[in-house]
Structures are given as structure tokens and as C-alpha cells.
Design a protein around this motif. Structure first.
Motif, PDB file in Angstrom:
ATOM      1  N   ALA A 131       0.828  -1.217   0.000  1.00 22.33           N
ATOM      2  CA  ALA A 131       0.000   0.000   0.000  1.00 22.33           C
ATOM      3  C   ALA A 131       0.860   1.264   0.000  1.00 22.33           C
ATOM      4  CB  ALA A 131      -0.932  -0.009   1.205  1.00 22.33           C
ATOM      5  N   GLU A 132       2.088   1.165   0.474  1.00 23.18           N
ATOM      6  CA  GLU A 132       3.007   2.322   0.498  1.00 23.18           C
ATOM      7  C   GLU A 132       3.822   2.420  -0.796  1.00 23.18           C
ATOM      8  OE1 GLU A 132       3.552   4.789   2.596  1.00 23.18           O
ATOM      9  OE2 GLU A 132       2.055   4.139   4.041  1.00 23.18           O
ATOM     10  N   SER A 133       3.599   1.468  -1.727  1.00 21.49           N
ATOM     11  CA  SER A 133       4.452   1.375  -2.915  1.00 21.49           C
ATOM     12  C   SER A 133       3.720   1.864  -4.161  1.00 21.49           C
ATOM     13  CB  SER A 133       4.886  -0.078  -3.120  1.00 21.49           C
ATOM     14  OG  SER A 133       5.541  -0.541  -1.959  1.00 21.49           O
ATOM     15  N   ASP A 134       4.516   2.250  -5.170  1.00 25.59           N
ATOM     16  CA  ASP A 134       3.912   2.682  -6.429  1.00 25.59           C
ATOM     17  C   ASP A 134       3.550   1.501  -7.307  1.00 25.59           C
ATOM     18  OD1 ASP A 134       4.205   5.724  -6.454  1.00 25.59           O
ATOM     19  OD2 ASP A 134       6.161   5.024  -5.772  1.00 25.59           O
ATOM     20  N   ILE A 135       4.384   0.491  -7.258  1.00 25.40           N
ATOM     21  CA  ILE A 135       4.165  -0.670  -8.131  1.00 25.40           C
ATOM     22  C   ILE A 135       4.847  -1.890  -7.517  1.00 25.40           C
ATOM     23  CG2 ILE A 135       6.177  -0.063  -9.599  1.00 25.40           C
ATOM     24  CD1 ILE A 135       4.549  -1.143 -12.039  1.00 25.40           C
ATOM     25  N   CYS A 136       4.267  -3.058  -7.759  1.00 20.98           N
ATOM     26  CA  CYS A 136       4.884  -4.311  -7.299  1.00 20.98           C
ATOM     27  C   CYS A 136       5.681  -4.930  -8.439  1.00 20.98           C
ATOM     28  CB  CYS A 136       3.803  -5.306  -6.869  1.00 20.98           C
ATOM     29  SG  CYS A 136       2.898  -4.796  -5.410  1.00 20.98           S
ATOM     30  N   CYS A 137       6.501  -5.901  -8.093  1.00 20.39           N
ATOM     31  CA  CYS A 137       7.163  -6.715  -9.121  1.00 20.39           C
ATOM     32  C   CYS A 137       7.345  -8.120  -8.580  1.00 20.39           C
ATOM     33  CB  CYS A 137       8.510  -6.112  -9.505  1.00 20.39           C
ATOM     34  SG  CYS A 137       9.795  -6.360  -8.260  1.00 20.39           S
ATOM     35  N   THR A 138       7.623  -9.042  -9.478  1.00 26.05           N
ATOM     36  CA  THR A 138       8.022 -10.391  -9.058  1.00 26.05           C
ATOM     37  C   THR A 138       9.401 -10.640  -9.651  1.00 26.05           C
ATOM     38  OG1 THR A 138       7.232 -11.629 -10.969  1.00 26.05           O
ATOM     39  CG2 THR A 138       5.599 -11.150  -9.274  1.00 26.05           C
ATOM     40  N   SER A 139       9.953 -11.816  -9.391  1.00 21.61           N
ATOM     41  CA  SER A 139      11.282 -12.118  -9.938  1.00 21.61           C
ATOM     42  C   SER A 139      11.214 -12.248 -11.468  1.00 21.61           C
ATOM     43  CB  SER A 139      11.833 -13.400  -9.317  1.00 21.61           C
ATOM     44  OG  SER A 139      10.994 -14.480  -9.624  1.00 21.61           O
ATOM     45  N   ALA A 140      10.009 -12.517 -11.988  1.00 19.58           N
ATOM     46  CA  ALA A 140       9.863 -12.713 -13.442  1.00 19.58           C
ATOM     47  C   ALA A 140       9.838 -11.391 -14.202  1.00 19.58           C
ATOM     48  CB  ALA A 140       8.590 -13.510 -13.735  1.00 19.58           C
ATOM     49  N   ASN A 141       9.449 -10.296 -13.536  1.00 17.81           N
ATOM     50  CA  ASN A 141       9.243  -9.052 -14.298  1.00 17.81           C
ATOM     51  C   ASN A 141       9.942  -7.822 -13.694  1.00 17.81           C
ATOM     52  OD1 ASN A 141       7.717  -8.326 -12.080  1.00 17.81           O
ATOM     53  ND2 ASN A 141       5.759  -8.762 -13.033  1.00 17.81           N
ATOM     54  N   ALA A 142      10.812  -8.030 -12.698  1.00 16.49           N
ATOM     55  CA  ALA A 142      11.377  -6.895 -11.942  1.00 16.49           C
ATOM     56  C   ALA A 142      12.088  -5.882 -12.845  1.00 16.49           C
ATOM     57  CB  ALA A 142      12.328  -7.413 -10.859  1.00 16.49           C
ATOM     58  N   VAL A 143      12.869  -6.368 -13.816  1.00 14.61           N
ATOM     59  CA  VAL A 143      13.612  -5.439 -14.685  1.00 14.61           C
ATOM     60  C   VAL A 143      12.622  -4.611 -15.518  1.00 14.61           C
ATOM     61  CG1 VAL A 143      15.217  -5.290 -16.630  1.00 14.61           C
ATOM     62  CG2 VAL A 143      15.685  -6.893 -14.753  1.00 14.61           C
ATOM     63  N   ASP A 159      14.110  -7.065  -1.192  1.00 14.06           N
ATOM     64  CA  ASP A 159      15.222  -7.976  -1.483  1.00 14.06           C
ATOM     65  C   ASP A 159      16.426  -7.259  -2.107  1.00 14.06           C
ATOM     66  OD1 ASP A 159      16.822 -10.128  -1.856  1.00 14.06           O
ATOM     67  OD2 ASP A 159      15.711 -11.003  -3.511  1.00 14.06           O
ATOM     68  N   GLN A 160      17.510  -7.166  -1.333  1.00 13.81           N
ATOM     69  CA  GLN A 160      18.726  -6.485  -1.826  1.00 13.81           C
ATOM     70  C   GLN A 160      19.312  -7.198  -3.049  1.00 13.81           C
ATOM     71  OE1 GLN A 160      22.381  -7.320   0.670  1.00 13.81           O
ATOM     72  NE2 GLN A 160      20.852  -7.995   2.116  1.00 13.81           N
ATOM     73  N   ASN A 161      19.189  -8.528  -3.110  1.00 14.46           N
ATOM     74  CA  ASN A 161      19.810  -9.261  -4.219  1.00 14.46           C
ATOM     75  C   ASN A 161      19.037  -9.062  -5.521  1.00 14.46           C
ATOM     76  OD1 ASN A 161      21.861 -10.232  -2.598  1.00 14.46           O
ATOM     77  ND2 ASN A 161      20.688 -12.035  -1.988  1.00 14.46           N
ATOM     78  N   LEU A 162      17.711  -9.149  -5.440  1.00 15.15           N
ATOM     79  CA  LEU A 162      16.908  -8.895  -6.635  1.00 15.15           C
ATOM     80  C   LEU A 162      17.111  -7.437  -7.082  1.00 15.15           C
ATOM     81  CD1 LEU A 162      14.782  -9.897  -8.701  1.00 15.15           C
ATOM     82  CD2 LEU A 162      13.005  -9.145  -7.107  1.00 15.15           C
ATOM     83  N   GLY A 163      17.169  -6.522  -6.102  1.00 21.40           N
ATOM     84  CA  GLY A 163      17.383  -5.104  -6.428  1.00 21.40           C
ATOM     85  C   GLY A 163      18.730  -4.881  -7.098  1.00 21.40           C
ATOM     86  N   ALA A 164      19.768  -5.555  -6.590  1.00 21.08           N
ATOM     87  CA  ALA A 164      21.112  -5.405  -7.184  1.00 21.08           C
ATOM     88  C   ALA A 164      21.123  -5.967  -8.604  1.00 21.08           C
ATOM     89  CB  ALA A 164      22.143  -6.117  -6.314  1.00 21.08           C
ATOM     90  N   PHE A 165      20.425  -7.082  -8.806  1.00 21.77           N
ATOM     91  CA  PHE A 165      20.330  -7.671 -10.148  1.00 21.77           C
ATOM     92  C   PHE A 165      19.639  -6.685 -11.110  1.00 21.77           C
ATOM     93  CE2 PHE A 165      17.281 -10.028 -12.918  1.00 21.77           C
ATOM     94  CZ  PHE A 165      18.206 -10.468 -13.858  1.00 21.77           C
TER      95      PHE A 165
END
Ligand code: 13P
Ligand code: SF4
Length: 314
Positions: A131-143, A159-165
């Protein structure tokens, strides 16, 4: 477990599965399962998939009741997207430790520090954080999600690792959050190097929740569905599977002519394993444990999830 005990277990599971099937019909229910649940749980599910496809399956279903064989944030997402359905989580404390690493309050404080940044939250998060976010993502569509946003600055949680990727595939400035999934974070670079030395022809397929130094060794970085598809598509005969061990076991059963090596014998999500056949049976019998997100939190979180589904082609 000896052979006789195993036969008894298979017979008992068969009886429970029959009763689950009968109750599903009576309740007009479906069972949605993530790939990391136990084999026998996946066998009674109507749909098994990654986090993105599970969101879509919840929306597309005509059932009145969804039994979620997964963890709490997944059931919450289904309730946010489908308020007209009753969403049941068979074990109420099946949670995701990573989702608990960010709270709505801490995220609000971070937003104050970066007023021009948009917030992208991994679906592995609570409804209040969504609710505090603009948009969600999953590992399939994060980029794709991050690159779809106009803002030059992004706060990426948890997730720092998904974010770093993601930061390697965008020119935006990403503020990482120090969250992680212990299952993937503990997959060790040196162990992978050893496996690669032992099996030089194997493709290494890694989930983006792994550490950056592990991802650097990967041939492909993919969501769980992506890993399933790559094995089907690839001409390779050997694979190192860089994710939770249930997916490795599933691939081994599905492709007996190919060889699979788990990236770590310790990559087990104990929360997903809390969901058993017995708990699903009880869930359908007693219509428990209901997960419902309501009010403003639901409305705001739904916007973030809908926005993600729109850019993911739903
Ligand atoms: P995906 O199935 O979306 O790749 O996510 C993995 C995971 O850790 C879910 O909790
Ligand atoms: Fe959470 Fe990791 Fe388990 Fe997924 S695998 S539910 S991210 S602890």
C-alpha cells in the motif's frame, strides 16, 4: 523411512487427496500452489506456478474459495486482487521471513529521505508495504517493471539481491533495502564453482534472490517458472539448479533423461513445507484460516499490484 512405511504413507496420502477432491467440489474451491511446496501438495493443486502466475491464476479463477498452498504474502495478494473470493491459508504462520524485513513505517521513513523516488516492492512483502508502494514486481518481471517507471530514482524493497540484479539492467538510481531470502542468500559461490568444475557442461540456472557473486556465475538468471521453461527449451543435458530444492526434485522427476545438481542441499524453505495434505484437508473442512485484506490498505495495494499486472501483459 522403510519400504512398508513409504507404502502406508502413499496409501494415506491417496485417501486424503480423494477427500480433498470431494471437498473442493462441494466448496467450489481451487488450490493454488507455489513450486516450493511438498510434492504431494503440488499433486492435489489445480495450478502450480511462480508468484506472478499465481496472481494471474487467482484473478482468472471462477472459484468462490482459493486455498493457497504457499506463504502468507501470496494469500494476501490473492485477497487484494479478488475481494469477492474467500482466500484460505491452511497454516496461518506459514510466512516469508524476507517479507517481514520491511515494515510500512520503515518504508515511509525511507520515502521521506528520497522524495523523488518511486517505490517498487517485490510481491514478497506485506499488504501494508504494498500500500506504500507505487508498483509491485516479481522475480519474473522486476527489470521490466523498474524500466517502465518514469522516475530516475527507485526505492526497491525488500530484497537487496533482486534489487542489485535489477540495477545491472537499468540506468536508474536504485536505493537497495537490506532484506534477503535466507534460502537463496545462503547459496555459496565456492560451492557453485566446485559444481561447475565437476560438471563443466552443466548450465547454471540461478534465481535472482541469490547473491550477486553467485549470479555472476550463472548462465541464466530466472524466476522459478523461467527455470522450468529454460530446462524445457535448452538442448543441454545437465543443469545446476540455483533455487529451493523442491524445484530441483520436480525437474528430476519430469526429465529423467537429464541430469540435475542442486546448488545447495540446504536450500529449503521451511515455511512452504508447513503446508501439508492434512492442513489442506482441515482448511477445506473448517474453511480456515481466512486471509482478508480490506479498506484503504487493500485499495492502495491493489493499485500497485494492478499496475504490475498491466505492464506484465495481463
Ligand atoms: P518466484 O516463484 O516468483 O520466482 O519466487 C520465488 C520465491 O521465493 C517465492 O517466495
Ligand atoms: Fe520467502 Fe525465500 Fe521462502 Fe520465498 S523461498 S517464501 S522468499 S523465505
Amino acid at each position: 523411512m522403510d519400504r512398508n512405511e513409504r507404502i502406508m504413507e502413499i496409501m494415506e496420502n491417496g485417501l486424503i487427496a480423494e477427500e480433498i477432491k470431494r471437498l473442493k467440489k462441494e466448496r467450489n474451491a481451487i488450490i493454488l500452489s507455489h513450486f516450493y511446496t511438498r510434492r504431494e501438495v503440488q499433486e492435489v493443486a489445480d495450478f502450480v506456478g511462480d508468484s506472478l502466475s499465481l496472481c494471474r491464476a487467482a484473478v482468472d479463477s471462477k472459484a468462490e474459495v482459493i486455498v493457497f498452498a504457499g506463504v502468507h504474502f501470496m494469500a494476501e495478494s490473492a485477497s487484494i486482487l479478488c475481494p469477492e473470493k474467500r482466500v484460505l491459508l491452511p497454516v496461518p504462520d506459514a510466512g516469508c521471513p524476507m517479507a517481514d524485513m520491511v515494515t510500512a513505517k520503515a518504508l515511509r521513513e525511507e520515502k521521506e529521505k528520497h522524495p523523488d523516488a518511486a517505490v517498487v516492492c517485490y510481491v514478497n512483502s506485506s499488504a501494508a508495504v504494498k500500500a506504500e508502494s507505487d508498483i509491485c514486481c516479481t522475480s519474473a518481471n522486476a527489470v521490466n517493471v523498474v524500466n517502465s517507471i518514469e522516475n530516475r530514482e527507485i526505492i526497491f524493497v525488500p530484497d537487496q539481491n533482486l534489487g542489485a540484479f535489477v540495477s545491472l539492467h537499468t540506468d536508474k538510481k536504485i536505493h537497495l533495502w537490506p532484506g534477503f531470502c535466507h534460502v537463496h542468500h545462503n547459496i555459496d559461490e565456492e560451492e557453485i564453482k566446485k559444481l561447475q568444475d565437476m560438471h563443466p557442461d552443466a548450465e547454471f540456472l540461478a534465481h535472482p534472490e541469490c547473491r550477486p557473486e553467485v549470479l555472476r556465475l550463472a548462465d541464466h538468471i530466472l524466476s522459478t517458472t523461467g527455470i522450468m521453461k529454460e530446462v524445457e527449451r535448452s538442448g543441454a543435458g545437465e543443469f545446476i539448479i540455483g533455487t529451493e530444492k523442491e524445484l530441483y526434485a520436480k525437474l528430476k522427476r519430469k526429465y529423467p533423461d537429464k541430469k540435475f545438481y542442486p546448488a545447495s542441499g540446504k536450500a529449503v524453505c521451511y515455511n512452504m513445507k508447513k503446508i501439508t495434505l492434512e492442513s489442506i484437508l482441515n482448511s477445506l473442512r473448517n474453511m480456515e484460516y481466512e486471509v482478508r485484506v480490506s479498506g484503504q490498505v487493500r485499495e492502495k495495494a491493489k493499485k500497485a499490484l494492478d499496475r504490475m499486472l498491466e505492464i506484465s501483459g495481463n
